[in-house]
Design an enzyme around this catalytic site. Sequence first.
Site, PDB file in Angstrom:
ATOM      1  N   GLU A  51       0.839  -1.206   0.000  1.00 34.80           N
ATOM      2  CA  GLU A  51       0.000   0.000   0.000  1.00 34.80           C
ATOM      3  C   GLU A  51       0.871   1.252   0.000  1.00 34.80           C
ATOM      4  O   GLU A  51       0.701   2.166  -0.805  1.00 34.80           O
ATOM      5  CB  GLU A  51      -0.913  -0.001   1.228  1.00 34.80           C
ATOM      6  CG  GLU A  51      -1.639   1.308   1.478  1.00 34.80           C
ATOM      7  CD  GLU A  51      -2.008   1.473   2.941  1.00 34.80           C
ATOM      8  OE1 GLU A  51      -1.372   2.299   3.625  1.00 34.80           O
ATOM      9  OE2 GLU A  51      -2.923   0.779   3.405  1.00 34.80           O
ATOM     10  N   ASP A 108      -5.015  -4.429  -2.921  1.00 37.22           N
ATOM     11  CA  ASP A 108      -4.968  -2.987  -3.163  1.00 37.22           C
ATOM     12  C   ASP A 108      -3.544  -2.534  -3.456  1.00 37.22           C
ATOM     13  O   ASP A 108      -3.312  -1.688  -4.324  1.00 37.22           O
ATOM     14  CB  ASP A 108      -5.565  -2.210  -2.001  1.00 37.22           C
ATOM     15  CG  ASP A 108      -4.749  -2.302  -0.717  1.00 37.22           C
ATOM     16  OD1 ASP A 108      -4.127  -3.362  -0.466  1.00 37.22           O
ATOM     17  OD2 ASP A 108      -4.746  -1.325   0.052  1.00 37.22           O
TER      18      ASP A 108
END
Length: 331
Positions: A51, A108
């Site tokens: 991330e 993500d």
Amino acid sequence: MRKNILLGLLLVVVMAGTAQASEGWSAFKSRFMTPEGRIVDTGNNNVSHTEGQGYGMLMAVAWNDRASFTTLWNWTQQNLKNNANGLFYWRYIPNATPHVSDKNDASDGNVLIAWALLKAGEKWHVDAWLQASDAIQRAIVEHDVTRYAGYTVMLPGAQGFNKNSYVVLNPSYFLFSAWRDFARRSHLQVWDKLINDGMTLLENMRFGDSGLPVDWVALNAGGTLAPAAGWPPRFSYDAVRIPLNLYAYDASSLRLVPFQRFWMQFPRLQTPAWIDVLNNNKAPYNMNGGLLAVRDLTLGDTRQINGILSDNQDYYSASLQLLTLMALRGM
């Protein structure tokens, strides 16, 4: 004469905003990026994760910092790349041996890295970065995307989130703008399906009196949704990114309304940092920093949004603040 004065004042305001934004990126780098290209999560024992690497790479593109982008990408490849499946190990622990013990990925983070590579390759005309993005996109589709209960969904990682009778989703991982760019690049329908089904799922993630989604959601085999077991049923630090992602995709989206309705109940500086959607208990402390920036963006209070980081902001708060500024400016 009056027109020239107004134009001059407008130019000064624009230049001041640009300078603030650049200062924010410079402060972010000096505070959270090592010379080797590792983004340090100062609020989480100084670990690094995909991330953070993805956010840093996106910021470097937004602020036209090719040197930093290259450094970030090189470190990410060298330390987090899983050559067995083309994805990235989600976490790096600097004071542990080995530094990577959990071999799972975070979808993500994979998307953010691939998206940053796509943006960088197009901006600076580097074909190797475009090809790297294409390869990561294919790996995401192969390992992180599945069809379940009639929906095309991106699981939070390749392992551990499909429980057979239900799957666990993290709606803050629904990166609609990235998926749109992947669809434009690859012409694969899977990205459009993720967008359309992700929007439908968000419509149905309105829990409790607040009508808000939670950080972790269970999608049951029959298509129903509920807060996932094993996590507090809160609209909290993960889910706060949902309106940010929606705004970045479509600033006029009606799906922002539940968040607007909730936050409008509170004075700006007395907005609770989270709410338990099942019992309506609220955080005993209020939003600040990057959380507050997301609130401001969602409510259209854009005068409050800037790139000036406070001295006490940690990695996540600073990231949200700069990402909010990027969303506002369409960067």
